[in-house]
Design a protein around this motif. Structure first.
Motif, PDB file in Angstrom:
ATOM      1  N   ILE A  86     -13.398   0.838   2.027  1.00 21.70           N
ATOM      2  CA  ILE A  86     -12.418   1.914   2.175  1.00 21.70           C
ATOM      3  C   ILE A  86     -13.170   3.175   2.581  1.00 21.70           C
ATOM      4  O   ILE A  86     -14.060   3.617   1.854  1.00 21.70           O
ATOM      5  N   ARG A  87     -12.816   3.729   3.731  1.00 19.32           N
ATOM      6  CA  ARG A  87     -13.440   4.975   4.197  1.00 19.32           C
ATOM      7  C   ARG A  87     -12.840   6.153   3.447  1.00 19.32           C
ATOM      8  O   ARG A  87     -11.637   6.237   3.252  1.00 19.32           O
ATOM      9  N   ASP A  88     -13.696   7.071   3.052  1.00 18.67           N
ATOM     10  CA  ASP A  88     -13.281   8.303   2.379  1.00 18.67           C
ATOM     11  C   ASP A  88     -12.564   9.178   3.405  1.00 18.67           C
ATOM     12  O   ASP A  88     -13.069   9.388   4.509  1.00 18.67           O
ATOM     13  N   VAL A  89     -11.392   9.682   3.062  1.00 12.98           N
ATOM     14  CA  VAL A  89     -10.619  10.479   4.023  1.00 12.98           C
ATOM     15  C   VAL A  89     -11.275  11.827   4.316  1.00 12.98           C
ATOM     16  O   VAL A  89     -11.120  12.365   5.404  1.00 12.98           O
ATOM     17  N   SER A  90     -12.030  12.374   3.361  1.00 14.06           N
ATOM     18  CA  SER A  90     -12.662  13.668   3.589  1.00 14.06           C
ATOM     19  C   SER A  90     -14.066  13.558   4.176  1.00 14.06           C
ATOM     20  O   SER A  90     -14.562  14.505   4.767  1.00 14.06           O
ATOM     21  N   ASP A  91     -14.704  12.403   4.017  1.00  5.82           N
ATOM     22  CA  ASP A  91     -16.051  12.188   4.563  1.00  5.82           C
ATOM     23  C   ASP A  91     -16.098  10.773   5.120  1.00  5.82           C
ATOM     24  O   ASP A  91     -16.302   9.812   4.387  1.00  5.82           O
ATOM     25  N   ARG A  92     -15.894  10.641   6.421  1.00 11.96           N
ATOM     26  CA  ARG A  92     -15.800   9.320   7.067  1.00 11.96           C
ATOM     27  C   ARG A  92     -17.078   8.492   6.932  1.00 11.96           C
ATOM     28  O   ARG A  92     -17.061   7.296   7.119  1.00 11.96           O
ATOM     29  N   ARG A  93     -18.204   9.152   6.598  1.00 13.07           N
ATOM     30  CA  ARG A  93     -19.450   8.408   6.403  1.00 13.07           C
ATOM     31  C   ARG A  93     -19.474   7.702   5.056  1.00 13.07           C
ATOM     32  O   ARG A  93     -20.188   6.735   4.869  1.00 13.07           O
ATOM     33  N   ARG A  94     -18.694   8.203   4.106  1.00 13.68           N
ATOM     34  CA  ARG A  94     -18.670   7.646   2.751  1.00 13.68           C
ATOM     35  C   ARG A  94     -17.682   6.482   2.707  1.00 13.68           C
ATOM     36  O   ARG A  94     -16.522   6.609   3.078  1.00 13.68           O
ATOM     37  N   VAL A  95     -18.186   5.350   2.225  1.00 15.80           N
ATOM     38  CA  VAL A  95     -17.367   4.137   2.133  1.00 15.80           C
ATOM     39  C   VAL A  95     -17.459   3.608   0.715  1.00 15.80           C
ATOM     40  O   VAL A  95     -18.550   3.537   0.138  1.00 15.80           O
ATOM     41  N   THR A  96     -16.330   3.244   0.161  1.00 19.53           N
ATOM     42  CA  THR A  96     -16.341   2.587  -1.145  1.00 19.53           C
ATOM     43  C   THR A  96     -15.977   1.121  -0.946  1.00 19.53           C
ATOM     44  O   THR A  96     -15.282   0.753   0.005  1.00 19.53           O
TER      45      THR A  96
END
Length: 156
Positions: A86-96
């Protein structure tokens, strides 16, 4: 109780712990095979199931894998349908990474009955016995992780 009796009981408990570890290993091996995963991927999935969504870096740290190894493990879990990114909506580089409903269904099918039986057995114990069991398991966990690190740090 004499020192000899206590020593014999300690040896018996240590043998029971080893047998318990072997049985746990057998469950994990059988579950991994049933799910079409290797043991490392099963460990990753177990952590995700217990802890919930986390970044790949957090998962790598929890399992003790390198960034490249965790990427491969997550790729396999995604392909198997047990996790998704799941890509973070505020930081597209951050994925959970989080487990899928299919993972939760498979987990319940495999470990649910074991959890029910374990709960039933533990419910028969007194608070004092549960406290002793808990303390023993926490101390054992700490000892095992400490020795895993010691083994990692061994110089050949």
């Amino acid at each position: 109780m004499s020192n000899q009796q206590k020593g014999d009981l300690i040896a018996t408990v240590m043998q029971a712990v080893a047998a318990f570890q072997d049985a746990t290993d057998q469950i994990d091996e059988t579950a991994a095979t049933r799910l079409g995963l290797n043991r490392t991927d099963l460990r990753c999935l177990g952590i995700l199931e217990r802890a919930g969504a986390m970044t790949a870096g957090q998962l790598a740290e929890s399992v003790g894998l390198s960034p490249g190894a965790i990427t491969a493990a997550v790729d396999r879990l995604v392909r198997a349908g047990y996790a998704h990114r799941i890509r973070d909506v505020s930081d597209r580089r951050r994925v959970t990474i989080e487990p899928t409903p299919a993972a939760q269904t498979a987990s319940e099918k495999i470990w649910g009955p074991l959890g029910v039986e374990a709960h039933r057995r533990l419910s028969r114990r007194t608070i004092e016995e549960l406290t002793i069991i808990h303390d023993f398991l926490v101390e054992g966990y700490q000892m095992q992780t400490r020795h895993a690190q010691r083994i990692t740090d061994l110089n050949d």
